[in-house]
Design an enzyme around this catalytic site. Structure first.
Site, PDB file in Angstrom:
ATOM      1  N   ASP A  43      71.625  29.252  65.602  1.00  0.00           N
ATOM      2  CA  ASP A  43      72.986  29.207  65.056  1.00  0.00           C
ATOM      3  C   ASP A  43      73.047  29.178  63.528  1.00  0.00           C
ATOM      4  O   ASP A  43      72.294  28.441  62.886  1.00  0.00           O
ATOM      5  CB  ASP A  43      73.726  27.963  65.547  1.00  0.00           C
ATOM      6  N   SER A 103      73.607  21.894  65.400  1.00  0.00           N
ATOM      7  CA  SER A 103      74.525  22.655  64.560  1.00  0.00           C
ATOM      8  C   SER A 103      75.640  21.811  63.960  1.00  0.00           C
ATOM      9  O   SER A 103      76.011  20.766  64.479  1.00  0.00           O
ATOM     10  CB  SER A 103      75.141  23.797  65.367  1.00  0.00           C
TER      11      SER A 103
END
Length: 484
Positions: A43, A103
């Site tokens: 990500d 993330s």
């Protein structure tokens, strides 16, 4: 810096040095896309414009080419083209993130850079724990962890992650991707006045809410922002079943256009639209830059069963970021365009004006390559079927009667082919970015996009144009330089 943090950073640097020459030998290594120096990238994190630089952090496992313990790697750029590698931003060295710095996002406040991320923990019983954590930097390079600022609320599983933070007036907002104890995917909402003390407002949007039916068991990587007076909610739902040409990847990424009621902390969403119609796009994140552009990066990959078959793993790396894209909203639809700065990559321009193809397959002089930009503008189109084939591994086609665009590629494992499709009324133009082992196709000025990894065992850089019927177009091709 604690001893464990020093040790983990040293391990990552050792892996980079150990495999540097092997990584560089891979012919599938990309020329102008952000990649990990070694190991696995996933990500995009902490995308922010801060003190004259675009900062792009990324999920990174430097120790293997599979998912496992995650760091935050860190690049910055003044122009979204030339990137500088910075020291590791976050290492999983504390009790609240010991199994991964997952993330999150970044904000510029009072001259400091604030990182919000999910600390992933496996306790002694092997169960998952999750903490929303804060780290702060005075210079955008070195970060001091402050620890958890949000603990798991009641009613949710430990799949509670990916905080995205932004400011409106004196109010800070945070959305988090989550799963309820009923195993429904949702987005949770928090507010704060100081970035450290957060108030929980419950579910903002989710499966079986706001007019949705069952819409996945987990929503990852939410991002809420406004364009043209509309409130856009980006997220990546997991658990959608295919519906015809929709939702054919294992996991999806898309958006709602809706209205965020900031007083009552509710969101009225419209229908879900996929952001990308290709094979390899996930977990996008956006930011606003100093020109008030909404800039987006996505992960040019997907967490699925084919990862173990990527040929780059033989060279000790896997995955990349998409090129940066500028977002606009036109007639209720997100439009994606490559940022203008990418024109700096252009070299060796080739122009072909008023190319006419009629019931034939052709190769155009000097129109080939592995690291190129290709712009095609249609003059007239009376072809029932028009296609552009890239080597032996990918082909884009437009069926005029069905109003159907399709991208076909050779599967990463085996010799089968697979197809992803979308509907558009006609073909006006297409813009293609090829980069060694990736392709990004922007249709009709960014109305639809296909993104994919393509691995050509034959190293074929040819491009074939074919038509059933007649088509005429202007074409420009540029070689694109290597910046990585």
């Amino acid at each position: 810096m604690v001893q464990q943090d020093i040790l983990l950073r040293e391990q990552a640097i050792n892996e980079i040095n150990k495999h540097r020459e092997l990584v560089a030998q891979d012919r599938f290594r990309l020329n102008y896309h952000v990649m990990p120096p070694v190991g696995l990238l996933n990500d995009p994190n902490g995308l922010v414009y801060y003190k004259g630089y675009y900062h792009l952090f990324y999920q990174w496992n430097p120790l293997a080419t599979k998912h496992g313990i995650k760091y935050w790697g860190h690049y910055r750029s003044k122009d979204l083209v030339n990137w500088e590698t910075l020291p590791i931003a976050l290492a999983p060295s504390d009790w609240f993130d010991k199994n991964g710095c997952y993330s999150g996002s970044a904000v510029d406040y009072d001259g400091k850079l604030y990182l919000f991320y999910t600390g992933n923990v496996r306790n002694e019983a092997g169960n998952r724990e999750t903490y929303q954590c804060l780290a702060v930097s005075e210079d955008g390079v070195h970060f001091e962890k402050k620890g958890p600022v949000i603990y798991l609320p009641e009613g949710y599983t430990a799949h509670f992650r990916d905080p995205k933070v932004w400011q409106e007036g004196d109010q800070w907002y945070m959305v988090i991707g989550a799963q309820t104890v009923e195993e429904e995917g949702v987005v949770a909402l928090f507010t704060s006045s100081d970035l450290e003390n957060w108030h929980f407002h419950g579910i903002l949007a989710g499966s079986n809410r706001n007019g949705l039916f069952d819409f996945g068991y987990m929503w990852e990587c939410p991002d809420l922002f406004s364009i043209e007076g509309e409130d856009i909610l980006l997220f990546s739902p997991q658990g959608l079943e295919p519906e015809g040409i929709k939702y054919n990847n294992l996991y999806q990424s898309g958006y709602f256009v809706g209205k965020f009621d900031r007083e009552n902390h509710t969101y009225a969403n419209g229908p879900f639209e996929e952001l990308d119609r290709g094979f390899d796009f996930y977990a996008p994140q956006t930011t606003i830059d100093d020109n008030q552009r909404r800039i987006m990066f996505g992960w040019l990959g997907l967490p699925d069963a084919t990862e173990e078959h990527h040929p780059t793993r033989d060279y000790q790396w896997i995955h990349a970021m998409t090129i940066p894209r500028e977002l606009d909203l036109v007639e209720g639809k997100i439009i994606q365009r490559p940022v203008k700065e990418l024109e700096k990559l252009r070299e060796e321009e080739i122009q072909q004006a008023n190319v006419k193809i009629s019931n034939e397959t052709v190769q155009l002089p000097n129109v080939h390559g592995k690291s190129i930009e290709l712009n095609l503008n249609v003059i007239t189109n009376d072809a029932d079927l028009f296609s552009v084939a890239f080597g032996k591994v990918a082909k884009l086609s437009f069926d005029k009667s069905k109003k159907l665009f399709s991208l076909e590629r050779k599967t990463i494992k085996g010799d089968r082919t697979e197809i992803r499709s979308c509907k558009l009324d006609n073909l006006k133009n297409l813009r293609v970015y090829l980069d060694k082992s990736s392709i990004e196709i922007f249709l009709n000025d960014g109305e639809e996009v296909f993104t994919a990894r393509i691995f050509d065992a034959h190293n074929d850089d040819s491009i074939h144009f074919a038509a059933e019927g007649s088509i005429a177009f202007d074409l420009t091709k540029w070689e694109l330089k290597k910046v990585f």
